[in-house]
Design an enzyme around this catalytic site. Structure first.
Site, PDB file in Angstrom:
ATOM      1  CG  HIS A  38     -38.610 -56.066-115.049  1.00  0.00           C
ATOM      2  ND1 HIS A  38     -37.439 -56.456-115.651  1.00  0.00           N
ATOM      3  CD2 HIS A  38     -39.228 -55.238-115.941  1.00  0.00           C
ATOM      4  CE1 HIS A  38     -37.341 -55.896-116.849  1.00  0.00           C
ATOM      5  NE2 HIS A  38     -38.429 -55.164-117.051  1.00  0.00           N
TER       6      HIS A  38
ATOM      7  CG  HIS B 138     -42.290 -56.389-119.514  1.00  0.00           C
ATOM      8  ND1 HIS B 138     -41.478 -56.694-120.593  1.00  0.00           N
ATOM      9  CD2 HIS B 138     -41.640 -55.408-118.837  1.00  0.00           C
ATOM     10  CE1 HIS B 138     -40.391 -55.925-120.562  1.00  0.00           C
ATOM     11  NE2 HIS B 138     -40.476 -55.134-119.504  1.00  0.00           N
ATOM     12  CD  GLU B 139     -42.929 -53.192-115.873  1.00  0.00           C
ATOM     13  OE1 GLU B 139     -41.953 -53.407-115.121  1.00  0.00           O
ATOM     14  OE2 GLU B 139     -42.862 -52.460-116.881  1.00  0.00           O
TER      15      GLU B 139
END
Length: 308
Positions: A172, A168-169
């Protein structure tokens, strides 16, 4: 996730530029592509070397999970090395106190993905920077991702302990917003992720919070907030957005590590939401709930927006 998703002067022009690049399929005269991203992991420990936030085995398993998650995106990650750092203060680093740690430990951020693993507080799983941050300086030592050690495979942050926090990170870090960015107006700027009014937790199959928009909520997408077991995909549109962002703002990240036969492509948060109720938090405005650290996990329970 505490990725500093900001809305600032000039952001609309930035968004238009990225969209034009995606539509053209080229950036700086080069075809959009992914590549192999060299990765350095920094694991925080106590001053005496005890109580490390993760083991080497956990890091190795994490890299497998990360590469499985990105398998269809054109990007992959190569673990260059793991550093175990004896610093009790950094072991308990906070969302607003990671600058010194990064400045001291970061290794060649222009060409390397720096991942910092620590025992985060306030129920946070992690946070990330975006490619266009720090005035477009791809070599800024502040680039990178910070994650909770117990979110790695084998950790105790169930149901977020299968390794998809880093997936997920990393999304980003390569330029993706949350799927629920902008609510039903579809503010993640990706055409093939259905609009989503608010974060999804657990694995609510069939959830549809934007009934006037096409498609059910993208609960299996890595950029939502569902359980690790529920997350399984990035979309084709997200793949292109990552390629466009990296090619524009961090071309050195993959420039020398491209797959054979491909051409090279050339965190300061706003005020914390005042409510811990997700519904109330959502009413604070379009970006408030997605700009700040949101608690997917805290003491074994799902939480809403983090309230200081």
């Amino acid at each position: 996730c505490g990725a500093p998703q900001k809305k600032k002067k000039g952001s609309e022009a930035h968004d238009r530029r990225i969209q034009e690049i995606i539509e053209s399929g080229h950036v700086n005269g080069r075809k959009l592509t992914g590549g192999v991203i060299e990765t350095v992991v920094h694991v925080m420990c106590n001053d005496n070397g005890s109580g490390c936030a993760a083991t080497q085995a956990m890091v190795d398993d994490q890299m497998v999970v990360l590469n499985v998650g990105f398998a269809k995106t054109g990007f992959s990650f190569n673990l260059k090395k793991t550093n175990f750092i004896n610093n009790s203060v950094w072991l308990n680093v906070g969302f607003n106190s990671d600058e010194e740690m990064k400045t001291s430990l970061a290794e060649d951020p222009a060409t390397t993905f720096n991942v910092y693993i620590a025992d985060l507080g306030d129920g946070l799983l992690g946070w990330a920077t975006f490619p266009d941050m720090f005035r477009g300086d791809e070599g800024s030592k502040q680039h990178g991702v910070v994650i909770l050690g117990d979110s790695l495979p084998g950790g105790s942050a169930e149901p977020y302990n299968l390794g998809d926090t880093l997936t997920h990170e990393a999304g980003h870090y390569l330029g993706l917003y949350h799927t629920f960015q902008g609510g039903c107006k579809g503010g993640d700027l990706v055409n093939d992720t259905p609009a989503e009014r608010s974060p999804a937790y657990g694995c609510p199959l069939g959830k549809d919070t934007c009934r006037r928009a096409a498609g059910q909520d993208p609960i299996t997408n890595f950029m939502d907030y569902t359980d690790d077991l529920c997350m399984s995909e990035f979309t084709a549109g997200q793949r292109l957005r990552m390629m466009a962002q990296v090619g524009t703002y961090k071309p050195s990240l993959v420039g020398s590590n491209l797959p054979t036969g491909t051409a090279p492509s050339t965190s300061s948060p706003t005020v914390m939401p005042t409510s811990s109720n997700p519904t109330e938090c959502e009413s604070l405005g379009k970006l408030q709930c997605v700009e700040e650290p949101l608690c997917k996990w805290q003491n074994g329970k799902n939480k809403g927006c983090y309230s200081s």
